[in-house]
Design a protein around this motif. Structure first.
Motif, PDB file in Angstrom:
ATOM      1  N   GLU A 195     -34.862 -35.754 -41.700  1.00 24.45           N
ATOM      2  CA  GLU A 195     -33.803 -36.683 -42.074  1.00 24.45           C
ATOM      3  C   GLU A 195     -33.323 -36.410 -43.497  1.00 24.45           C
ATOM      4  O   GLU A 195     -32.111 -36.445 -43.773  1.00 24.45           O
ATOM      5  CB  GLU A 195     -34.305 -38.128 -41.964  1.00 24.45           C
TER       6      GLU A 195
ATOM      7  N   LYS B 157     -31.203 -33.308 -43.468  1.00 25.02           N
ATOM      8  CA  LYS B 157     -29.910 -33.606 -42.841  1.00 25.02           C
ATOM      9  C   LYS B 157     -28.975 -34.258 -43.845  1.00 25.02           C
ATOM     10  O   LYS B 157     -27.777 -33.897 -43.942  1.00 25.02           O
ATOM     11  CB  LYS B 157     -30.120 -34.537 -41.643  1.00 25.02           C
ATOM     12  N   ARG B 158     -29.501 -35.180 -44.621  1.00 27.84           N
ATOM     13  CA  ARG B 158     -28.677 -35.855 -45.613  1.00 27.84           C
ATOM     14  C   ARG B 158     -28.282 -34.928 -46.762  1.00 27.84           C
ATOM     15  O   ARG B 158     -27.166 -34.993 -47.275  1.00 27.84           O
ATOM     16  CB  ARG B 158     -29.408 -37.083 -46.152  1.00 27.84           C
TER      17      ARG B 158
ATOM     18  N   GLN C 213     -25.204 -32.881 -45.976  1.00 29.39           N
ATOM     19  CA  GLN C 213     -23.909 -33.530 -45.787  1.00 29.39           C
ATOM     20  C   GLN C 213     -22.912 -33.026 -46.812  1.00 29.39           C
ATOM     21  O   GLN C 213     -23.238 -32.838 -47.977  1.00 29.39           O
ATOM     22  CB  GLN C 213     -24.052 -35.057 -45.903  1.00 29.39           C
TER      23      GLN C 213
END
Length: 418
Positions: A409, A412-413, A416
């Motif tokens: 997670e 993934k951030r 961005q």
């Protein structure tokens, strides 16, 4: 703006009234003789603002227009303002925000003028967030950091007569308080800015480079060591393991008189006093101890920088304002009036009489921030995966396994698009 920094800057609002010389919206417009400055709500004390304005107008012959902004929604508002033809000329930025605006080319490079602004004396730990890719895009204005807020009566009743100078001394004091039946330390399990300070102390960052991209570094053994220290601290607390420092408010809990101490911002004591005025005489502060007596614990340094908009048509006037606001005279007065940490070691004498700030100051040279990359902001968005990591460790999972569970997670951030 991240919540920890909001907490940091909120202290000034509690200690001094704010002078607002504008509507809180709008831009500098086309008036060549008016400089527009955006301050954040709670940052510019009334008398300081009045005197800085008078000095600027006397020295330059120009007018100073101050517009006080709210923290809520400021990132989008600043992004929009900096892209317009007539942005505010000078802006206050949260120190962890600065990298993002520098990367977007919204800020002027101050490197050529750093010495004129007093930069050769700035504290390295405060200046680091003002630098991006080796360039000086802002000037450090002030900082605040966490201290131990303690109940002197509870400590005295437990036989603890001196404030601890080492972490082991701190644990021994908490053990004695525990024997009295009081809660030794109120520390919610997800107070992750305290954990961030411990990772700073360990000399480890929360991200690392993997080729051209940033990825989680939560599985670094040193992060695990920091989390183990946090786990020991939290073992003295009855606070929830799955809540952060504001749920419930630490000051409100402390006000009940059953808690020996909490780790927080000095201004949180004001909340305790408001809830229970009688407790004021029992409140004391001390620097969070480190492993040895000669070096305090690492702390998260929340604070603000001052920057000039790259699109400002009044660069020279803006620099004159910074020279005045950041001068020893006005930097020192800001510290004295508001109890915030000034950007120079030589000015810390102005904190005399501000007990919480005096306790916070020794840790500043050893403090740091969250990763100073534009991509980091997305990691802190709720639900913050680092908070989940902390709760998992506190519930018995190993730091390595807990890190592995959230790294996807985090990555993934970090990936961005900003």
């Amino acid at each position: 703006m991240r919540r920890g920094l909001i907490a940091a800057t909120g202290v000034v609002a509690m200690l001094a009234s704010v002078a607002a010389c504008g509507s809180g919206s709008g831009s500098s417009g086309g008036d060549d003789k008016t400089l527009t400055v955006w301050f954040m709500d709670g940052s510019n004390p009334a008398q300081w603002t009045k005197d800085v304005t008078a000095e600027f107008e006397k020295k330059t012959g120009a007018k100073l227009k101050i517009e006080v902004q709210k923290w809520n929604g400021i990132q989008q508002k600043l992004t929009t303002a900096l892209s317009e033809a007539n942005p505010p000329d000078v802006i206050e930025l949260g120190n962890t925000q600065t990298a993002a605006y520098a990367a977007s080319e919204g800020l002027a490079d101050l490197g050529e003028f750093k010495k004129e602004l007093g930069g050769d004396q700035w504290l390295e730990s405060l200046n680091k967030p003002a630098v991006h890719n080796g360039k000086q895009y802002a000037a450090p204005w002030f900082a605040l950091n966490r201290v131990v807020v303690y109940n002197k009566k509870i400590w005295a009743d437990a036989g603890v007569t001196e404030t601890p100078k080492t972490r082991e001394d701190f644990f021994k004091a908490l053990d004695k308080i525990k024997e009295t039946g009081k809660e030794p330390l109120y520390l919610p399990g997800q107070n992750w800015y305290v954990l961030n300070g411990l990772t700073v102390e360990k000399g480890v960052d929360l991200v690392k480079k993997d080729g051209a991209k940033w990825v989680s570094n939560l599985d670094d053994p040193k992060v695990g060591e920091a989390m183990e220290i946090y786990r020991k601290f939290q073992s003295y607390s009855q606070a929830p393991k799955d809540k952060d420092e504001k749920l419930p408010d630490q000051g409100t809990v402390f006000a009940k008189g059953n808690v020996g101490a909490f780790i927080g911002m000095g201004w949180e004591a004001a909340g305790a006093i408001k809830a229970n005025p009688a407790i004021e005489k029992e409140i004391g502060y001390f620097t969070i101890p480190g492993e040895t007596a000669d070096k305090p614990a690492g702390v998260f340094l929340g604070g603000s920088n001052l920057a000039i908009a790259a699109g400002s048509k009044k660069q020279e006037l803006a620099r004159e304002f910074l020279k005045i606001a950041l001068s020893d005279t006005f930097e020192g007065r800001l510290a004295k009036e508001a109890g915030v940490i000034p950007n120079k070691e030589a000015l810390k004498g102005n904190l005399k009489g501000h007990a919480a700030a005096e306790a916070a100051a020794p840790a500043v040279p050893f403090g740091g921030t969250t990763p100073l990359i534009p991509e980091w902001a997305a990691v802190e968005n709720e639900p913050n995966p680092i908070k989940g990591y902390m709760t998992a460790v506190l519930n018995g999972q190993s730091p390595a396994d807990a890190a592995k569970a959230v790294e996807g997670e985090i990555n993934k951030r970090l990936a961005q698009k900003q």
